[in-house]
Design a protein around this motif. Structure first.
Motif, PDB file in Angstrom:
ATOM      1  N   LEU A  90       0.829  -1.204   0.000  1.00  0.00           N
ATOM      2  CA  LEU A  90       0.000   0.000   0.000  1.00  0.00           C
ATOM      3  C   LEU A  90       0.863   1.253   0.000  1.00  0.00           C
ATOM      4  O   LEU A  90       0.596   2.218  -0.726  1.00  0.00           O
ATOM      5  CB  LEU A  90      -0.924   0.007   1.214  1.00  0.00           C
ATOM      6  N   THR A 181     -19.024  -1.695  -0.563  1.00  0.00           N
ATOM      7  CA  THR A 181     -17.842  -0.934  -0.184  1.00  0.00           C
ATOM      8  C   THR A 181     -17.378  -0.096  -1.368  1.00  0.00           C
ATOM      9  O   THR A 181     -17.870  -0.234  -2.486  1.00  0.00           O
ATOM     10  CB  THR A 181     -16.713  -1.874   0.265  1.00  0.00           C
ATOM     11  N   LYS A 195      -6.072   4.464  -2.501  1.00  0.00           N
ATOM     12  CA  LYS A 195      -4.985   4.128  -1.593  1.00  0.00           C
ATOM     13  C   LYS A 195      -4.947   2.655  -1.242  1.00  0.00           C
ATOM     14  O   LYS A 195      -3.880   2.074  -1.066  1.00  0.00           O
ATOM     15  CB  LYS A 195      -5.109   4.970  -0.313  1.00  0.00           C
ATOM     16  N   ARG A 197      -6.527  -0.813   1.097  1.00  0.00           N
ATOM     17  CA  ARG A 197      -6.631  -1.206   2.498  1.00  0.00           C
ATOM     18  C   ARG A 197      -6.093  -2.633   2.596  1.00  0.00           C
ATOM     19  O   ARG A 197      -5.771  -3.240   1.580  1.00  0.00           O
ATOM     20  CB  ARG A 197      -8.088  -1.110   2.974  1.00  0.00           C
ATOM     21  N   LEU A 198      -6.020  -3.162   3.791  1.00  0.00           N
ATOM     22  CA  LEU A 198      -5.351  -4.444   3.956  1.00  0.00           C
ATOM     23  C   LEU A 198      -6.052  -5.581   3.216  1.00  0.00           C
ATOM     24  O   LEU A 198      -5.420  -6.582   2.892  1.00  0.00           O
ATOM     25  CB  LEU A 198      -5.208  -4.782   5.444  1.00  0.00           C
ATOM     26  N   TYR A 200      -7.707  -4.943   0.309  1.00  0.00           N
ATOM     27  CA  TYR A 200      -7.902  -4.400  -1.045  1.00  0.00           C
ATOM     28  C   TYR A 200      -6.557  -3.839  -1.496  1.00  0.00           C
ATOM     29  O   TYR A 200      -5.956  -3.020  -0.804  1.00  0.00           O
ATOM     30  CB  TYR A 200      -8.967  -3.298  -1.031  1.00  0.00           C
TER      31      TYR A 200
END
Length: 515
Positions: A90, A181, A195, A197-198, A200
């Protein structure tokens, strides 16, 4: 500022110059300031100067080493958990975004190059996708690849080391989940610049190109996993489920008209025989000639009465493939749709093909098609692969799915890429095959090794066929790889609704006659 942080910031900027991401001194200054902000450095102690020997060093630094250096510095500053691959991915995608042009600038350059040639445009975009680290080439290059000779020609085999194996039942369950989501899935256009996420992936350094296909808005991007050369994904602007319809054929042909150096296909739109993402309508293609596209014609069929200009052949391929060719795209779409509509409702119990059946008290449809398009210059080609996703007590994962005796090698769906003869096998096989080779050399099957037990029956057969001595050294490794390729060929045979025997060939002809 920490000297090492200064060193790696300047190294990344130098990389940007080298790869054509930063084209002017203004780009360098702007990107440097964005990097400093992301790394939470105010610049009070920043000089931007490197020692002569450091200037020489950074000229040869690989991107993976630069990013690892920056991630280590970010970890020291508590900006990222350096022990988490997901967290690092990320963060470094945000680092790379500091070097990239805005989406509109990428599109503008793509359009300008497209006026020269479609290939010039895709060459630019593919290089950008690699240079931006959206395609992590230092991971993809570790994939193992080889070819195996079969009765159907050479099959391409890969062991993918950058994506986990998926269970077909999990794929089916995912297809029924409601989207709630942002972004709704990894293929949505809203992923561009996200950005992450853990759960995605980071898409800060992701860019996509708008397209118009058959009057609809679509987008072109590349797969971050790159299973083959220039592995592209073409995704609908609308988050909607996969669907194979007449407009599907129109869009495929429109794409290969615009980009004649690429082929493009669609996964089937049903679980088990579809791809791993059924929740978002999309295609896959690229600058690659797949084994299926080199397959020989088994026999030709007469043109359909309403479409005399469309040539129809049946291929010598483990799956059931009707190949249509014509210079007239409209006629090709019409003929393909005629076949699709007929196949949707066609049953042939003698070949275990039922168009629908009662599943959990509901009627469930089973027949669909996997289509693939090519531009051959003077004519277009549509390959229509007949699919059926019915299950049974004997084959709970699918009658026309790799059977249980092959799950030690391939358990995932036979999707678009595998249909065309390129195996994408799970990463676990890399270590398992290495360990199994050592067991085979000793005349053992691995049955006492927890990680190798799934291969023990197969290993026993291999020992009977070849003997332990045959598995020594590089020749033994090549033999084991050949055996893996043979299992993949058998997986494709399992997935074929009409087998290449007398009964299967008669079944194909019965279906075609019904049109």
């Amino acid at each position: 500022m920490d000297n090492r942080l200064n060193y790696y910031v300047e190294a990344l900027l130098n990389y940007g110059r080298r790869e054509g991401l930063l084209l002017s001194e203004g780009d360098v200054i702007y990107s440097r300031n964005r990097l400093l902000a992301l790394l939470q450095e105010d610049g009070d102690e920043y000089t931007g100067k490197l020692r002569p020997e450091e200037e020489t060093e950074i000229a040869d630094l690989q991107l993976v080493d630069i990013l690892q250096g920056l991630l280590l510095e970010a970890d020291i500053k508590n900006l990222v958990d350096g022990t988490s691959i997901a967290a690092c991915d990320l963060f470094d995608s945000q680092l790379m975004d500091c070097l990239l042009p805005r989406p509109s600038e990428v599109e503008a350059k793509f359009r300008l190059l497209q006026q020269q040639s479609p290939k010039a445009a895709t060459d630019y975009f593919y290089h950008l996708s690699q240079a931006s680290d959206y395609i992590r080439t230092y991971r993809v290059c570790k994939d193992e690849k080889w070819q195996t000779a079969t009765d159907y020609g050479m099959l391409d085999i890969t062991i993918n080391l950058s994506k986990p194996e998926k269970d077909p039942r999990a794929i089916k369950a995912a297809a029924t989940l409601k989207s709630g989501t942002y972004p709704q899935c990894v293929l949505c256009k809203e992923a561009m610049g996200y950005k992450g996420r853990l759960n995605y992936p980071g898409r800060s350094n992701h860019r996509i190109i708008p397209l118009t296909l058959a009057g609809e808005d679509w987008y072109l991007q590349y797969s971050p996993y790159v299973y083959y050369n220039e592995h592209c994904i073409v995704l609908s602007a609308t988050h909607r489920k996969m669907a194979v319809t007449a407009p599907t054929f129109e869009r495929l042909l429109e794409f290969v008209r615009q980009f004649p150096h690429y082929c493009l296909g669609s996964n089937a739109d049903l679980p088990i025989v579809g791809g791993s993402i059924l929740s978002h309508d999309h295609f896959q293609g690229g600058a690659y000639v797949f084994p299926m596209q080199k397959a020989q014609v088994l026999f030709s069929l007469p043109p359909l009465p309403d479409f005399p200009q469309v040539q129809v052949d049946y291929l010598n391929w483990p799956l059931s493939v009707l190949r249509l060719r014509s210079a007239a795209a409209e006629a090709l779409v019409g003929a393909a749709d005629r076949i699709l509509q007929a196949w949707r409702t066609y049953s042939d119990p003698a070949c275990a093909i039922l168009a629908q059946s009662a599943v959990d008290g509901k009627e469930e449809k089973h027949n669909t098609i996997t289509p693939i398009a090519r531009n051959l210059g003077q004519e277009y080609e549509l390959a229509l692969v007949l699919r059926n996703n019915r299950t049974s007590p004997e084959y709970p994962l699918g009658i026309f799915h790799p059977h249980a005796d092959k799950h030690h090698i391939k358990k995932e769906n036979i999707g678009l890429i595998e249909v065309m003869g390129l195996a994408v096998l799970p990463a676990r096989l890399q270590s398992e095959l290495q360990a199994l080779q050592q067991e085979l050399i000793k005349g053992k099957t691995g049955e006492n090794n927890a990680a190798l037990q799934i291969h023990s029956s197969w290993a026993g057969d291999l020992l009977k066929r070849y003997g332990a001595a045959a598995f020594r050294g590089e020749e033994g490794q090549a033999l084991l790889r050949r055996a893996v390729g043979e299992v993949f060929a058998s997986c494709l045979e399992d997935a074929g609704v009409y087998k290449l025997d007398a009964a299967g060939i008669e079944g194909v002809k019965r279906f075609y006659a019904s049109l």
